[in-house]
Design a protein around this motif. Structure first.
Motif, short mmCIF file in Angstrom:
data_model
loop_
_atom_site.label_atom_id
_atom_site.label_comp_id
_atom_site.label_asym_id
_atom_site.label_seq_id
_atom_site.Cartn_x
_atom_site.Cartn_y
_atom_site.Cartn_z
N ILE A 45 0.84 -1.20 0.00
CA ILE A 45 0.00 0.00 0.00
C ILE A 45 0.88 1.26 0.00
CG2 ILE A 45 -1.61 1.35 1.42
CD1 ILE A 45 -2.97 -1.29 2.16
N MET A 46 1.95 1.20 0.79
CA MET A 46 2.85 2.36 0.85
C MET A 46 3.48 2.63 -0.51
SD MET A 46 4.72 1.91 4.48
CE MET A 46 3.93 2.53 5.97
N MET A 47 3.96 1.57 -1.12
CA MET A 47 4.54 1.67 -2.45
C MET A 47 3.50 2.15 -3.46
SD MET A 47 6.96 1.09 -4.56
CE MET A 47 8.15 -0.21 -4.71
N GLY A 48 2.29 1.57 -3.32
CA GLY A 48 1.22 1.90 -4.26
C GLY A 48 0.82 3.36 -4.19
N VAL A 56 -0.54 1.76 -14.09
CA VAL A 56 -1.45 2.41 -13.14
C VAL A 56 -2.57 3.15 -13.89
CG1 VAL A 56 -1.60 4.29 -11.46
CG2 VAL A 56 0.25 2.63 -11.30
N VAL A 57 -2.19 3.88 -14.93
CA VAL A 57 -3.19 4.70 -15.62
C VAL A 57 -4.16 3.84 -16.42
CG1 VAL A 57 -3.48 6.44 -17.42
CG2 VAL A 57 -1.75 6.75 -15.66
N ILE A 58 -3.66 2.77 -17.00
CA ILE A 58 -4.57 1.92 -17.79
C ILE A 58 -5.53 1.18 -16.86
CG2 ILE A 58 -4.62 -0.16 -19.23
CD1 ILE A 58 -2.09 1.13 -20.60
N ALA A 61 -5.52 6.71 -8.48
CA ALA A 61 -5.01 6.55 -7.12
C ALA A 61 -5.29 5.13 -6.62
CB ALA A 61 -5.64 7.59 -6.20
N LEU A 62 -6.53 4.66 -6.84
CA LEU A 62 -6.88 3.31 -6.39
C LEU A 62 -6.07 2.26 -7.14
CD1 LEU A 62 -10.75 3.59 -5.99
CD2 LEU A 62 -9.03 3.36 -4.19
N GLY A 75 0.33 -1.63 -6.21
CA GLY A 75 1.30 -1.69 -5.13
C GLY A 75 1.12 -2.96 -4.30
N VAL A 76 -0.11 -3.27 -3.99
CA VAL A 76 -0.39 -4.45 -3.18
C VAL A 76 0.01 -5.72 -3.94
CG1 VAL A 76 -2.26 -5.85 -2.21
CG2 VAL A 76 -2.19 -3.40 -1.78
#
Lengths: 292, 234
Positions: free
Chosen positions: A14-17, A232-234, A245-246, A252-253
């Motif tokens: 989560i931190m990385m994400g 992430v964007v896709i 963001a989600l 990240g997880v």
């Protein structure tokens, strides 16, 4: 499997994400609002990281403090780059393609300039608290990770509030959703594009600083960052801030868990296998088109 | 108030408008009618500054609008409700309205204007937190009108406000438009609904293939044999 290890890697993920989310939001905004796919987004992030590195190394300024200088500075630099390079190509027939080629070149220039200034050796940000850790029961989190996470969370919250609560932020969303109507109600698209681009680049810088608190970095690190940004964007949906963001958190997880339980070489295989699956089945992302 | 003199607009090689002139004076409600593709939208988009004009001149209160961008023209109080409404679909009804008051001259009065719009359109007040894209056509048109009112128009240009609406919703929208004009709003109404449009306006212009075919008071246009056969199917 060990429950503590699972939870530990989940939280690390989560931190990385959150950091990827901060990096991804700006990438998503320029793509969605301006149809500019900024290949140099990661390189600007790296520039932020190097600025933090030098300020820490030579002046002893903590990365959180120096971010208050380097992020606004990147904002101004980006305004100049927008006027000089980006604005002319937004008149091109195919803005997406033109922007990718242009910013690809920009990324190479930035990478080489960074290699000249900071050399090609890997660097790490080592603030005073870098050896400390937050210990919560059986869990253990290094302070730089906690700080990077906190800074990312603050950055994303700030972008969210900007887009949701300010007139300029609302104009950014309006220009993305319905540019013609936005113009009819007084929105100057060039001005809004400049703000969007500068905001994206400066948040990339902030994201780069956060990422540098988590990992070591070198002048070509931005290539790997960029691939993660696409992911992430896709997954999150282009232009969708909350979705991005989600998606950052989800990825990240997944990365965190696969790092904990899979051989290292498998990690990228899992994440990019996921990208392929997304591109085939949900090319618009996991969320509905609507977002912020 | 607004005067369009001999303007020509080209899309590439094609002339979409050829030396068209039109006048709107304060407090008037003027109709601009014509078939699909006759250049009605092009004309109001030229007034709004969305499409460049190749010849002629548009003046607003004696001053030329030449070279002004849409945001500057909006600042002058020339406000367009575009065809197809063009709401911001992923923004709430309230955010759409607030965006209407974007330009700095009217931004300070935004909250006041918002209350006024909600009292004019109680139905959209109930839906203020919904995404604009989720509303019915009639409600969306009300939001589009409300957004324009937030900009405090001095000239309101409406492009096909009844397009795609049920006859009942269309009648409601026309009632609202007539009410606005009664309160003193200057309006340029573009529509294919010739009968309904000419019934509420005082003066009308007829466009045909980018050329001004007719202009007259609406009573006389309704009697004109050409209008009767071409647009009213009588």
């Amino acid at each position: 499997m060990d429950a503590v290890l699972i939870i530990q890697s989940l939280i690390s993920g989560i931190m990385m994400g959150m950091v990827y989310a901060l990096l991804g939001v700006g990438f998503s905004l320029t793509w969605g609002v301006m149809h500019v796919i900024n290949i140099s987004h990661g390189a600007f992030g790296l520039l932020g990281a190097y600025m933090a590195y030098s300020l820490l190394q030579y002046f002893g300024v903590d990365p959180i403090v120096s971010a208050a200088v380097s992020v606004p500075l990147l904002f101004l630099v980006a305004c100049g780059i927008y006027q000089l390079l980006i604005r002319p190509i937004t008149r091109a027939q195919n803005v997406v393609m033109a922007s990718m080629i242009l910013t690809f070149g920009l990324a190479i220039i930035l990478e080489n300039v960074m290699a000249i200034i900071w050399k090609a050796d890997p660097r790490v940000l080592t603030p005073t608290y870098s050896s400390g850790a937050l210990i919560l029961g059986p869990f253990y989190f290094q302070y730089p990770h906690v700080v990077g996470f906190g800074l990312s969370l603050a950055g994303i919250t700030a972008i969210y509030l900007f887009l949701k609560k300010t007139y300029t932020g609302m104009a950014v969303r309006a220009a993305w959703q319905q540019p013609e109507a936005a113009r009819l109600y007084g929105v100057n698209l060039y001005w809004i594009s400049m703000i969007t681009f500068a905001l994206a680049v400066s948040t990339a810088g902030a994201g780069g600083i956060c990422l540098a608190l988590l990992n070591s970095f070198e002048p070509h690190s931005h290539n790997l960052w960029l691939i993660n940004l696409f992911l992430v964007v896709i997954v999150g949906g282009v232009g969708n801030v909350i979705g991005t963001a989600l998606a950052g958190l989800i990825i990240g997880v997944i990365t965190g868990l696969s790092m904990a339980f899979l051989p290292f070489l498998w990690v990228n295989l899992v994440t990019f296998g996921l990208l392929m699956i997304f591109l085939i089945f949900r090319p618009h992302g996991i969320f509905k088109q609507e977002g912020i | 108030m607004l005067s369009v003199e001999n303007i020509t607009v080209c899309y590439g090689q094609m002339k979409a408008l050829r030396e068209v002139s039109l006048e709107v004076s304060t407090g008037q409600m003027v109709a601009l009618i014509g078939a699909n593709g006759s250049g009605k939208s092009t004309l109001i988009n030229a007034i709004s500054g969305l499409v460049p004009i190749a010849g002629g001149e548009i003046t607003w209160e004696g001053q030329t609008l030449k070279g002004l961008t849409p945001d500057n023209i909006c600042r002058e109080g020339i406000i367009q409700v575009p065809e197809g409404r063009k709401l911001f679909p992923a923004m709430t009804v309230e955010e759409n309205l607030i965006m209407g008051a974007y330009h700095p001259n009217v931004r300070k009065q935004a909250q006041e204007s918002l209350q006024k719009v909600f009292s004019t359109f109680p139905r959209i007040a109930d839906r203020r937190r919904q995404f604009a894209g989720s509303l019915s056509g009639g409600e969306q048109q009300m939001v589009a009108l409300g957004r324009a009112l937030m900009a405090k128009p001095r000239l309101l240009m409406l492009d096909e406000p009844s397009l795609g609406l049920s006859p009942k919703a269309a009648a409601e929208i026309f009632d609202i438009i007539r009410g606005l004009n009664k309160e003193g709003m200057t309006i340029l109404l573009v529509s294919q609904e010739v009968m309904q449009t000419l019934a509420i306006t005082t003066y009308g212009y007829v466009l045909e293939n980018g050329v001004l075919a007719l202009k007259d008071s609406c009573d006389r246009l309704l009697e004109d044999p050409k209008v009767k056969t071409s647009y009213l199917g009588l």
